[in-house]
Motif scaffolding. Sequence first.
Motif, PDB file in Angstrom:
ATOM      1  N   CYS A  94       3.002   2.474  -4.015  1.00  0.00           N
ATOM      2  CA  CYS A  94       2.767   1.407  -3.031  1.00  0.00           C
ATOM      3  C   CYS A  94       4.105   0.786  -2.653  1.00  0.00           C
ATOM      4  O   CYS A  94       4.605  -0.129  -3.315  1.00  0.00           O
ATOM      5  CB  CYS A  94       1.827   0.360  -3.611  1.00  0.00           C
ATOM      6  SG  CYS A  94       0.173   0.972  -3.936  1.00  0.00           S
TER       7      CYS A  94
ATOM      8  N   TYR B  54       0.938   4.376  -7.973  1.00  0.00           N
ATOM      9  CA  TYR B  54       0.296   4.786  -6.723  1.00  0.00           C
ATOM     10  C   TYR B  54       1.257   4.789  -5.534  1.00  0.00           C
ATOM     11  O   TYR B  54       0.830   4.922  -4.396  1.00  0.00           O
ATOM     12  CB  TYR B  54      -0.917   3.894  -6.442  1.00  0.00           C
ATOM     13  CG  TYR B  54      -2.004   4.100  -7.466  1.00  0.00           C
ATOM     14  CD1 TYR B  54      -2.871   5.184  -7.375  1.00  0.00           C
ATOM     15  CD2 TYR B  54      -2.146   3.235  -8.545  1.00  0.00           C
ATOM     16  CE1 TYR B  54      -3.864   5.393  -8.322  1.00  0.00           C
ATOM     17  CE2 TYR B  54      -3.136   3.427  -9.499  1.00  0.00           C
ATOM     18  CZ  TYR B  54      -3.982   4.504  -9.388  1.00  0.00           C
ATOM     19  OH  TYR B  54      -4.947   4.716 -10.330  1.00  0.00           O
TER      20      TYR B  54
ATOM     21  N   ARG C  41     -13.016  -4.508  -0.871  1.00  0.00           N
ATOM     22  CA  ARG C  41     -11.969  -3.768  -0.168  1.00  0.00           C
ATOM     23  C   ARG C  41     -12.106  -3.885   1.350  1.00  0.00           C
ATOM     24  O   ARG C  41     -11.105  -4.031   2.064  1.00  0.00           O
ATOM     25  CB  ARG C  41     -11.985  -2.295  -0.605  1.00  0.00           C
ATOM     26  CG  ARG C  41     -10.976  -1.402   0.093  1.00  0.00           C
ATOM     27  CD  ARG C  41      -9.528  -1.846  -0.159  1.00  0.00           C
ATOM     28  NE  ARG C  41      -8.614  -1.154   0.712  1.00  0.00           N
ATOM     29  CZ  ARG C  41      -7.912  -0.084   0.363  1.00  0.00           C
ATOM     30  NH1 ARG C  41      -7.999   0.401  -0.853  1.00  0.00           N
ATOM     31  NH2 ARG C  41      -7.118   0.486   1.228  1.00  0.00           N
TER      32      ARG C  41
ATOM     33  N   ASN D 107      -9.177  -5.032   3.905  1.00  0.00           N
ATOM     34  CA  ASN D 107      -8.774  -4.198   5.042  1.00  0.00           C
ATOM     35  C   ASN D 107      -8.840  -4.985   6.345  1.00  0.00           C
ATOM     36  O   ASN D 107      -7.933  -4.899   7.179  1.00  0.00           O
ATOM     37  CB  ASN D 107      -9.663  -2.965   5.148  1.00  0.00           C
ATOM     38  CG  ASN D 107      -9.425  -1.970   4.039  1.00  0.00           C
ATOM     39  OD1 ASN D 107      -8.495  -2.092   3.249  1.00  0.00           O
ATOM     40  ND2 ASN D 107     -10.292  -0.973   3.962  1.00  0.00           N
TER      41      ASN D 107
ATOM     42  N   ASN E 204      -0.749   6.645   2.708  1.00  0.00           N
ATOM     43  CA  ASN E 204      -2.060   6.935   3.302  1.00  0.00           C
ATOM     44  C   ASN E 204      -3.016   5.736   3.251  1.00  0.00           C
ATOM     45  O   ASN E 204      -4.189   5.877   3.566  1.00  0.00           O
ATOM     46  CB  ASN E 204      -2.690   8.167   2.631  1.00  0.00           C
ATOM     47  CG  ASN E 204      -2.895   7.984   1.148  1.00  0.00           C
ATOM     48  OD1 ASN E 204      -2.738   6.885   0.609  1.00  0.00           O
ATOM     49  ND2 ASN E 204      -3.218   9.063   0.465  1.00  0.00           N
ATOM     50  N   ASN E 205      -2.509   4.572   2.859  1.00  0.00           N
ATOM     51  CA  ASN E 205      -3.265   3.312   2.830  1.00  0.00           C
ATOM     52  C   ASN E 205      -4.496   3.358   1.916  1.00  0.00           C
ATOM     53  O   ASN E 205      -5.452   2.614   2.126  1.00  0.00           O
ATOM     54  CB  ASN E 205      -3.701   2.893   4.243  1.00  0.00           C
ATOM     55  CG  ASN E 205      -2.538   2.771   5.190  1.00  0.00           C
ATOM     56  OD1 ASN E 205      -1.440   2.388   4.809  1.00  0.00           O
ATOM     57  ND2 ASN E 205      -2.761   3.104   6.439  1.00  0.00           N
ATOM     58  N   LYS E 206      -4.467   4.192   0.896  1.00  0.00           N
ATOM     59  CA  LYS E 206      -5.615   4.338  -0.004  1.00  0.00           C
ATOM     60  C   LYS E 206      -5.631   3.286  -1.108  1.00  0.00           C
ATOM     61  O   LYS E 206      -6.683   2.813  -1.499  1.00  0.00           O
ATOM     62  CB  LYS E 206      -5.634   5.732  -0.636  1.00  0.00           C
ATOM     63  CG  LYS E 206      -5.861   6.840   0.364  1.00  0.00           C
ATOM     64  CD  LYS E 206      -7.265   6.852   0.877  1.00  0.00           C
ATOM     65  CE  LYS E 206      -7.484   8.004   1.830  1.00  0.00           C
ATOM     66  NZ  LYS E 206      -8.706   7.875   2.585  1.00  0.00           N
ATOM     67  N   ALA E 207      -4.465   2.934  -1.620  1.00  0.00           N
ATOM     68  CA  ALA E 207      -4.363   1.944  -2.695  1.00  0.00           C
ATOM     69  C   ALA E 207      -3.771   0.662  -2.131  1.00  0.00           C
ATOM     70  O   ALA E 207      -2.817   0.703  -1.356  1.00  0.00           O
ATOM     71  CB  ALA E 207      -3.483   2.475  -3.817  1.00  0.00           C
TER      72      ALA E 207
ATOM     73  N   TRP F 260      -1.236  -0.980  10.291  1.00  0.00           N
ATOM     74  CA  TRP F 260      -0.781  -0.927   8.898  1.00  0.00           C
ATOM     75  C   TRP F 260       0.685  -0.489   8.815  1.00  0.00           C
ATOM     76  O   TRP F 260       1.077   0.332   7.988  1.00  0.00           O
ATOM     77  CB  TRP F 260      -1.667   0.001   8.063  1.00  0.00           C
ATOM     78  CG  TRP F 260      -3.045  -0.499   7.833  1.00  0.00           C
ATOM     79  CD1 TRP F 260      -3.966  -0.855   8.782  1.00  0.00           C
ATOM     80  CD2 TRP F 260      -3.686  -0.721   6.582  1.00  0.00           C
ATOM     81  NE1 TRP F 260      -5.126  -1.265   8.190  1.00  0.00           N
ATOM     82  CE2 TRP F 260      -4.993  -1.190   6.842  1.00  0.00           C
ATOM     83  CE3 TRP F 260      -3.286  -0.562   5.258  1.00  0.00           C
ATOM     84  CZ2 TRP F 260      -5.889  -1.506   5.838  1.00  0.00           C
ATOM     85  CZ3 TRP F 260      -4.191  -0.855   4.258  1.00  0.00           C
ATOM     86  CH2 TRP F 260      -5.467  -1.340   4.539  1.00  0.00           C
TER      87      TRP F 260
ATOM     88  N   THR G 243       0.844  -1.192   0.000  1.00  0.00           N
ATOM     89  CA  THR G 243       0.000   0.000   0.000  1.00  0.00           C
ATOM     90  C   THR G 243       0.881   1.244   0.000  1.00  0.00           C
ATOM     91  O   THR G 243       2.110   1.151   0.094  1.00  0.00           O
ATOM     92  CB  THR G 243      -0.984  -0.002   1.198  1.00  0.00           C
ATOM     93  OG1 THR G 243      -1.948   1.032   1.018  1.00  0.00           O
ATOM     94  CG2 THR G 243      -0.271   0.180   2.519  1.00  0.00           C
ATOM     95  N   ASN G 244       0.238   2.406  -0.093  1.00  0.00           N
ATOM     96  CA  ASN G 244       0.972   3.665  -0.064  1.00  0.00           C
ATOM     97  C   ASN G 244       0.909   4.271   1.336  1.00  0.00           C
ATOM     98  O   ASN G 244       0.321   3.684   2.242  1.00  0.00           O
ATOM     99  CB  ASN G 244       0.445   4.618  -1.147  1.00  0.00           C
ATOM    100  CG  ASN G 244      -1.070   4.741  -1.152  1.00  0.00           C
ATOM    101  OD1 ASN G 244      -1.756   4.333  -0.228  1.00  0.00           O
ATOM    102  ND2 ASN G 244      -1.594   5.315  -2.215  1.00  0.00           N
TER     103      ASN G 244
END
Length: 93
Positions: free
Chosen positions: A47, A45, A74, A78, A14-17, A88, A11-12
């Motif tokens: 990640c 992204y 998703r 998560n 900010n945990n968005k992708a 995370w 993930t990236n």
Amino acid sequence: MADKGYVYFMTNTNNKAVYIGVTSDLTKRVLQHKNHQYEEFTDKYNCTKLVYYEECNDIKAAITREKQLKNWHRDCKNNLIKQTNPEWKDLSI
């Protein structure tokens, strides 16, 4: 004996992708993502954070598991991450 396989989530910041991948060498593959060695989803992204992985008996089992996880919603992905890594954190550090 067949080599082990791994299914993993990157993930990236900010945990968005969330990217789900499979490999026979987790350490090497995570470094490739962190170094942006391939122009793909993880590079686009950013990640670079390993937040989840599973070890499988062989690469075929890992590929099967990867396909299963990619079909999850998703929220389910998560929740899977939160079970073993609630904050995370980057597990590759």
